[in-house]
Design a protein around this motif. Structure first.
Motif, PDB file in Angstrom:
ATOM      1  N   ALA A  13       2.309 -72.981  27.167  1.00  0.00           N
ATOM      2  CA  ALA A  13       1.618 -72.728  25.892  1.00  0.00           C
ATOM      3  C   ALA A  13       0.112 -72.683  26.107  1.00  0.00           C
ATOM      4  N   VAL A  14      -0.400 -73.610  26.910  1.00  0.00           N
ATOM      5  CA  VAL A  14      -1.854 -73.667  27.114  1.00  0.00           C
ATOM      6  C   VAL A  14      -2.339 -72.440  27.879  1.00  0.00           C
ATOM      7  N   SER A  15      -1.644 -72.079  28.964  1.00  0.00           N
ATOM      8  CA  SER A  15      -2.141 -70.926  29.729  1.00  0.00           C
ATOM      9  C   SER A  15      -1.962 -69.628  28.943  1.00  0.00           C
ATOM     10  N   ALA A  16      -0.878 -69.532  28.174  1.00  0.00           N
ATOM     11  CA  ALA A  16      -0.616 -68.270  27.462  1.00  0.00           C
ATOM     12  C   ALA A  16      -1.440 -68.145  26.184  1.00  0.00           C
ATOM     13  N   GLU A  21      12.854 -82.264  16.868  1.00  0.00           N
ATOM     14  CA  GLU A  21      12.101 -83.463  17.242  1.00  0.00           C
ATOM     15  C   GLU A  21      11.132 -83.267  18.394  1.00  0.00           C
ATOM     16  N   ILE A  22      11.121 -82.075  19.010  1.00  0.00           N
ATOM     17  CA  ILE A  22      10.185 -81.869  20.140  1.00  0.00           C
ATOM     18  C   ILE A  22       8.752 -81.647  19.638  1.00  0.00           C
ATOM     19  N   ALA A  23       8.591 -81.399  18.325  1.00  0.00           N
ATOM     20  CA  ALA A  23       7.267 -81.009  17.807  1.00  0.00           C
ATOM     21  C   ALA A  23       6.172 -82.030  18.141  1.00  0.00           C
ATOM     22  N   ASP A  24       6.392 -83.305  17.803  1.00  0.00           N
ATOM     23  CA  ASP A  24       5.322 -84.296  18.024  1.00  0.00           C
ATOM     24  C   ASP A  24       4.950 -84.422  19.501  1.00  0.00           C
ATOM     25  N   PRO A  25       5.940 -84.672  20.402  1.00  0.00           N
ATOM     26  CA  PRO A  25       5.538 -84.778  21.812  1.00  0.00           C
ATOM     27  C   PRO A  25       4.930 -83.478  22.360  1.00  0.00           C
ATOM     28  N   LEU A  26       5.370 -82.336  21.853  1.00  0.00           N
ATOM     29  CA  LEU A  26       4.831 -81.062  22.349  1.00  0.00           C
ATOM     30  C   LEU A  26       3.361 -80.905  21.935  1.00  0.00           C
ATOM     31  N   VAL A  27       3.067 -81.206  20.682  1.00  0.00           N
ATOM     32  CA  VAL A  27       1.673 -81.103  20.215  1.00  0.00           C
ATOM     33  C   VAL A  27       0.796 -82.062  21.038  1.00  0.00           C
ATOM     34  N   ASP A  28       1.294 -83.272  21.280  1.00  0.00           N
ATOM     35  CA  ASP A  28       0.517 -84.227  22.087  1.00  0.00           C
ATOM     36  C   ASP A  28       0.279 -83.687  23.500  1.00  0.00           C
ATOM     37  N   ALA A  29       1.326 -83.131  24.092  1.00  0.00           N
ATOM     38  CA  ALA A  29       1.219 -82.640  25.481  1.00  0.00           C
ATOM     39  C   ALA A  29       0.257 -81.450  25.569  1.00  0.00           C
ATOM     40  N   ILE A  30       0.260 -80.603  24.562  1.00  0.00           N
ATOM     41  CA  ILE A  30      -0.665 -79.455  24.566  1.00  0.00           C
ATOM     42  C   ILE A  30      -2.101 -79.965  24.413  1.00  0.00           C
ATOM     43  N   LYS A  31      -2.279 -80.927  23.502  1.00  0.00           N
ATOM     44  CA  LYS A  31      -3.621 -81.469  23.252  1.00  0.00           C
ATOM     45  C   LYS A  31      -4.223 -82.092  24.526  1.00  0.00           C
ATOM     46  N   VAL A  32      -3.399 -82.866  25.225  1.00  0.00           N
ATOM     47  CA  VAL A  32      -3.884 -83.517  26.453  1.00  0.00           C
ATOM     48  C   VAL A  32      -4.384 -82.463  27.447  1.00  0.00           C
ATOM     49  N   ARG A  33      -3.627 -81.396  27.571  1.00  0.00           N
ATOM     50  CA  ARG A  33      -4.009 -80.334  28.520  1.00  0.00           C
ATOM     51  C   ARG A  33      -5.278 -79.611  28.061  1.00  0.00           C
ATOM     52  N   MET A  34      -5.403 -79.404  26.751  1.00  0.00           N
ATOM     53  CA  MET A  34      -6.580 -78.688  26.229  1.00  0.00           C
ATOM     54  C   MET A  34      -7.861 -79.448  26.540  1.00  0.00           C
ATOM     55  N   GLY A  36      10.647 -63.261  26.865  1.00  0.00           N
ATOM     56  CA  GLY A  36      10.517 -64.187  27.979  1.00  0.00           C
ATOM     57  C   GLY A  36      11.462 -65.367  27.816  1.00  0.00           C
ATOM     58  N   ILE A  37      12.130 -65.734  28.901  1.00  0.00           N
ATOM     59  CA  ILE A  37      12.975 -66.926  28.885  1.00  0.00           C
ATOM     60  C   ILE A  37      12.357 -67.920  29.858  1.00  0.00           C
ATOM     61  N   ASN A  38      11.766 -68.952  29.320  1.00  0.00           N
ATOM     62  CA  ASN A  38      10.949 -69.904  30.079  1.00  0.00           C
ATOM     63  C   ASN A  38       9.785 -69.200  30.782  1.00  0.00           C
ATOM     64  N   VAL A  39       9.394 -68.061  30.254  1.00  0.00           N
ATOM     65  CA  VAL A  39       8.241 -67.272  30.717  1.00  0.00           C
ATOM     66  C   VAL A  39       7.447 -66.917  29.457  1.00  0.00           C
ATOM     67  N   PRO A  40       6.205 -67.399  29.345  1.00  0.00           N
ATOM     68  CA  PRO A  40       5.509 -67.199  28.062  1.00  0.00           C
ATOM     69  C   PRO A  40       4.964 -65.784  27.851  1.00  0.00           C
ATOM     70  N   ILE A  41       4.562 -65.133  28.959  1.00  0.00           N
ATOM     71  CA  ILE A  41       3.958 -63.799  28.825  1.00  0.00           C
ATOM     72  C   ILE A  41       4.807 -62.807  29.625  1.00  0.00           C
ATOM     73  N   PRO A  42       5.851 -62.283  29.017  1.00  0.00           N
ATOM     74  CA  PRO A  42       6.785 -61.443  29.788  1.00  0.00           C
ATOM     75  C   PRO A  42       6.324 -59.994  29.906  1.00  0.00           C
ATOM     76  N   VAL A  43       5.187 -59.781  30.577  1.00  0.00           N
ATOM     77  CA  VAL A  43       4.718 -58.406  30.819  1.00  0.00           C
ATOM     78  C   VAL A  43       5.605 -57.793  31.901  1.00  0.00           C
ATOM     79  N   PRO A  44       6.297 -56.697  31.598  1.00  0.00           N
ATOM     80  CA  PRO A  44       7.221 -56.140  32.597  1.00  0.00           C
ATOM     81  C   PRO A  44       6.482 -55.660  33.855  1.00  0.00           C
ATOM     82  N   VAL A  45       7.145 -55.762  34.991  1.00  0.00           N
ATOM     83  CA  VAL A  45       6.586 -55.230  36.241  1.00  0.00           C
ATOM     84  C   VAL A  45       6.481 -53.706  36.140  1.00  0.00           C
ATOM     85  N   GLY A  46       5.703 -53.117  37.046  1.00  0.00           N
ATOM     86  CA  GLY A  46       5.368 -51.697  36.964  1.00  0.00           C
ATOM     87  C   GLY A  46       6.550 -50.749  37.027  1.00  0.00           C
TER      88      GLY A  46
END
Ligand code: NAD
Length: 495
Positions: A269-272, A292-305, A433-443
């Motif tokens: 989420a942070v890199s994308a 229930e993942i919302a609270d820990p996810l927001v915390d984890a994103i904040k720490v990285r930011m 994307g499946i566990n890939v945030p930015i699924p830009v297709p290869v050439g």
């Protein structure tokens, strides 16, 4: 002050309009060059050059085109850092990101090196007695590309290699914001040996774009930019009888299911969301946290930011650079305020970050408890602002994506193969994307979204690009019975 001009017939042609636009270094806020804006007459002269070059270029053998494409590929690779430095100087993205952009552009040249394989037609022998049916694809003529500021090298390279390899001549109209990277790319094509006029560059604004859309000798237009202009280009070009592919804006969602790997999802989420300051059409701008993942996810994103380093893109320590213009930065700040006013919680407020120079900087923002009625959800902000929408179920999250006006990319984070497989079917977007945030297709696949992210019916580069830049011809041929041939083929005769 350097003036950036046009590139026609392999040489620099000075603008005559007397109208210029300033080019800035967004990291310092200083003007670094001025860019010549073409008049209608100047655009006509460029089209005439491209039309003249088409006569010979369309007859050049596949072997020769391939050889030139290989030289071009090697030159772009050799000059990757030079191109990247120009991008960083005018766009602001960090140098490593600019290098990544050039690498993704190179993929498209590499695909075009295999053009002979992609231009193979189809053949049916003996469709009827003595009758064969076969198809070929032929070039269109002069084709034009109008490109956005956010990928000044990669997006032109989505178009140029396939267009030229298919036997067309190409006119590039780059963004006014960061023209030096695209100019170098075009100069390298001259150095690679593409004949003069095969790739021309005309700089300009709406005047130049409108002329390209109207001129009868321009057969096709590829556009990438914001949705309103994409729609305008699509409608105007189509009305003038051209083939048009027009890629527009986006609002990409990343669903995080309760079983997802939390660290993987937060890193993604942070890199994308904040990579390239969120100025990517495939950036994640909405995280849909399910259950229930919302609270820990927001915390984890904040720490990285809090650990992100924002600064001049030439500084190797910087992970995010400035915004393209001061106006864009102010518009982003205004959106953050609108979100807060509408009831979203600013977990991290990018407006609070301070920078000790005149660059167009803003910090990263995380808005929680965003709802679909808010402008921060509805509009494309195109900056480092990530919204979190909390959702009770997978179905609610999928419905949210389906009801959004854009459908460029969509991603899911989960450990469940069944859920992932269901999402690839359900996602109302062109790239998933499946566990890939930015699924830009290869050439060797093709790039394009759905809904307001694409006007037209052909996506860009890869096999779809070859299709877009060629017209199909089907030949039905009949030859007489071999026994009646005037050449002795060894058949018994009646003599
Ligand atoms: P933009 O629409 O402002 O400009 C794109 C091009 O259109 C430029 O070359 C510009 O000179 C020209 N243009 C601008 N206004 C025009 C007008 N009124 N008439 C004719 N031509 C005009 O886009 P931008 O700000 O340079 O780029 C950012 C946008 O591009 C974002 O919306 C982003 O999502 C989108 N984008 C989409 C994709 C995709 O693949 N879908 C990829 C990259 C960027």
């Amino acid at each position: 002050m350097e003036t950036i001009n046009h590139l026609v017939d392999g040489v620099t042609v000075e603008g005559t309009s007397g109208i210029t636009k300033p080019v800035f270094n967004p990291a310092t806020g200083a003007q670094t060059a001025e860019l010549a804006m073409a008049t209608v007459d100047e655009v006509d002269a460029v089209i005439a050059s491209s039309q003249a070059a088409f006569e010979e270029w369309s007859e050049v053998s596949l072997a020769r085109r391939t050889k030139l494409m290989f030289s071009y590929r090697n030159l772009v690779e050799k000059h990757a850092e030079d191109i990247a430095k120009l991008i960083t100087a005018e766009h602001g993205k960090v140098l490593s990101d600019a290098m990544g952009e050039v690498a993704r552009g190179l993929e498209n040249i590499e695909f075009a090196c295999g053009i002979a394989d992609n231009l193979k037609g189809a053949y049916n022998e003996s469709a009827s007695t003595g009758v064969d049916v076969y198809s070929v694809r032929q070039p269109l003529g002069v084709v034009a590309g109008i490109t956005p500021f956010n990928f000044p090298a990669m997006v032109p390279l989505w178009m140029i290699p396939n267009a030229l390899a298919c036997g067309n001549t190409f006119i590039l109209k780059p963004s006014e914001r960061d023209p030096s990277g695209p100019m170098l790319i075009a100069e390298l094509a001259q150095e690679a040996g593409f004949p003069p006029g095969v790739l021309n560059v005309v700089n300009g604004d709406k005047v130049a774009v409108d002329r390209l859309l109207e001129h009868p000798d321009v057969r096709a237009v590829s556009f990438v930019g914001s949705s309103p202009i994409a729609q305008y280009v699509y409608e105007t070009g189509s009305r003038n009888g051209k083939r048009v592919q027009a890629l527009g804006g986006a609002k990409n969602h990343m669903i995080v299911l309760p079983d997802a790997d939390l660290d993987l999802a937060a890193d993604a989420a942070v890199s994308a969301a904040y990579g390239s300051a969120g100025e990517r059409c495939m950036a994640i701008s909405v995280v849909v946290a399910v259950g229930e993942i919302a609270d820990p996810l927001v915390d984890a994103i904040k720490v990285r930011m809090e650990k992100l380093t924002i600064g001049d893109g030439t500084d190797p320590a910087s992970e995010m650079g400035p915004i393209i213009t001061g106006e864009a930065r102010d518009r982003i700040a205004d959106y953050v305020q609108q979100g807060v006013d509408a009831g979203a919680s600013a977990v991290v407020d990018g407006r609070e970050a301070s920078f000790d120079n005149d660059g167009f900087f803003i910090g990263v923002t995380l808005l929680d408890n965003v709802t679909p009625d808010m402008t921060v959800y509805q509009d494309e902000i195109f900056g480092p602002v990530l919204s979190v929408v909390r959702s009770d179920s997978y179905q609610e999250a999928v419905d949210l994506i389906a009801s959004n006006r854009w459908g460029n990319g969509a991603a899911i984070f989960t450990r469940d193969g069944g859920a992932a497989r269901q999402f690839q079917r359900d996602a109302d977007a062109g790239m998933v994307g499946i566990n890939v945030p930015i699924p830009v297709p290869v050439g060797y696949h093709s790039f394009g979204g759905w809904k307001d992210s694409l006007f037209g019916d052909t996506t860009m580069y890869g096999p779809e690009g070859v299709k877009f830049y060629t017209k199909a011809k089907v030949i039905t041929s009949r030859w007489p019975d071999p026994s009646t041939s005037t050449v002795n083929l060894g058949f018994p005769t009646n003599d």
